[in-house]
Design a protein around this motif. Structure first.
Motif, PDB file in Angstrom:
ATOM      1  N   SER A   1      -2.892   6.239   6.313  1.00  0.00           N
ATOM      2  CA  SER A   1      -4.230   6.365   6.902  1.00  0.00           C
ATOM      3  C   SER A   1      -5.135   5.216   6.470  1.00  0.00           C
ATOM      4  N   GLN A   2      -5.048   4.861   5.203  1.00  0.00           N
ATOM      5  CA  GLN A   2      -5.841   3.722   4.720  1.00  0.00           C
ATOM      6  C   GLN A   2      -5.395   2.431   5.406  1.00  0.00           C
TER       7      GLN A   2
ATOM      8  N   ASP B   1      -0.671   4.438   1.424  1.00  0.00           N
ATOM      9  CA  ASP B   1      -1.334   5.448   2.245  1.00  0.00           C
ATOM     10  C   ASP B   1      -1.468   4.942   3.682  1.00  0.00           C
TER      11      ASP B   1
ATOM     12  N   ILE C   1      -8.599   8.584  12.024  1.00  0.00           N
ATOM     13  CA  ILE C   1      -9.318   7.332  11.787  1.00  0.00           C
ATOM     14  C   ILE C   1     -10.226   7.021  12.971  1.00  0.00           C
TER      15      ILE C   1
ATOM     16  N   LEU D   1      -6.877   2.150   8.859  1.00  0.00           N
ATOM     17  CA  LEU D   1      -8.266   1.697   8.742  1.00  0.00           C
ATOM     18  C   LEU D   1      -8.318   0.207   8.387  1.00  0.00           C
ATOM     19  N   MET D   2      -7.423  -0.228   7.517  1.00  0.00           N
ATOM     20  CA  MET D   2      -7.363  -1.651   7.151  1.00  0.00           C
ATOM     21  C   MET D   2      -7.033  -2.523   8.358  1.00  0.00           C
TER      22      MET D   2
ATOM     23  N   ARG E   1     -17.323  -4.317   5.810  1.00  0.00           N
ATOM     24  CA  ARG E   1     -15.991  -4.448   6.400  1.00  0.00           C
ATOM     25  C   ARG E   1     -16.016  -4.314   7.925  1.00  0.00           C
TER      26      ARG E   1
ATOM     27  N   HIS F   1       0.845  -1.200   0.000  1.00  0.00           N
ATOM     28  CA  HIS F   1       0.000   0.000   0.000  1.00  0.00           C
ATOM     29  C   HIS F   1       0.874   1.240   0.000  1.00  0.00           C
TER      30      HIS F   1
END
Length: 171
Positions: free
Chosen positions: A55-56, A53, A88, A59-60, A108, A51
């Motif tokens: 921040s993503q 990012d 987040i 969240l993941m 999710r 990845h």
């Protein structure tokens, strides 16, 4: 004022600390640690991703919890999900308050519907050291540890766990 060390969840709850790690070559990992009100280790995990990012990825790490949740976790009064990315955590807190009929429609996060209570909590990086270790280990290898006697648990993890428990006078 933010604390400098990990603190246990309320009595009858479990706490899952999560974190993400991103390397400059886009290799990434998410990880976390599950502990009870006494600070007792229940489970740790890490998973690798590619990845770009952070921040993503943070969240993941929370989305990934659906892969490690065990049936026995639903027997607790609640689950506190704690991370060190304030944006987040704030977004999840707002989304959790806005949900209708106490059902999450985002697939999710739908696994959270099975918990009695869910609380998202922000913590400083100093309070999230074990999750950080797991995320960084997850960059290179996915794992799940359910036993502190697992031969693959590195000494750095065990040392940090002991340090946090000692600081709270838990053992």
């Amino acid at each position: 004022m933010l604390s400098n060390s990990w603190h246990p969840p309320p009595p009858g709850w479990i706490k899952i600390n999560v974190d993400a790690a991103l390397k400059c070559n886009n290799m990434a990992g998410v990880g976390g640690v599950v502990r009870d009100e006494k600070g007792q280790f229940l489970l740790a995990f890490g998973a690798d991703f590619v990845h770009w990012d952070i921040s993503q990825l943070e969240l993941m790490a929370i989305f990934f919890l659906k892969n490690i949740v065990k049936d026995w976790m639903f027997e607790y009064q609640g689950v506190m999900i704690e991370g060190d990315n304030s944006n987040i955590i704030k977004a999840l807190q707002i989304g959790w308050k806005k949900r209708k009929n106490k059902d999450i429609t985002d697939e999710r996060l739908a696994f959270l519907n099975d918990f009695n209570q869910v609380l998202f909590s922000f913590c400083s990086r100093n309070c999230n050291k074990l999750a950080d270790i797991c995320a960084n280990l997850g960059v290179f290898n996915s794992f799940t540890w359910v036993d502190l006697w697992d031969k693959y648990i590195p000494p750095s993890f065990l040392s940090c766990l002991k340090e946090e428990c000692d600081a709270l006078g838990l053992f």
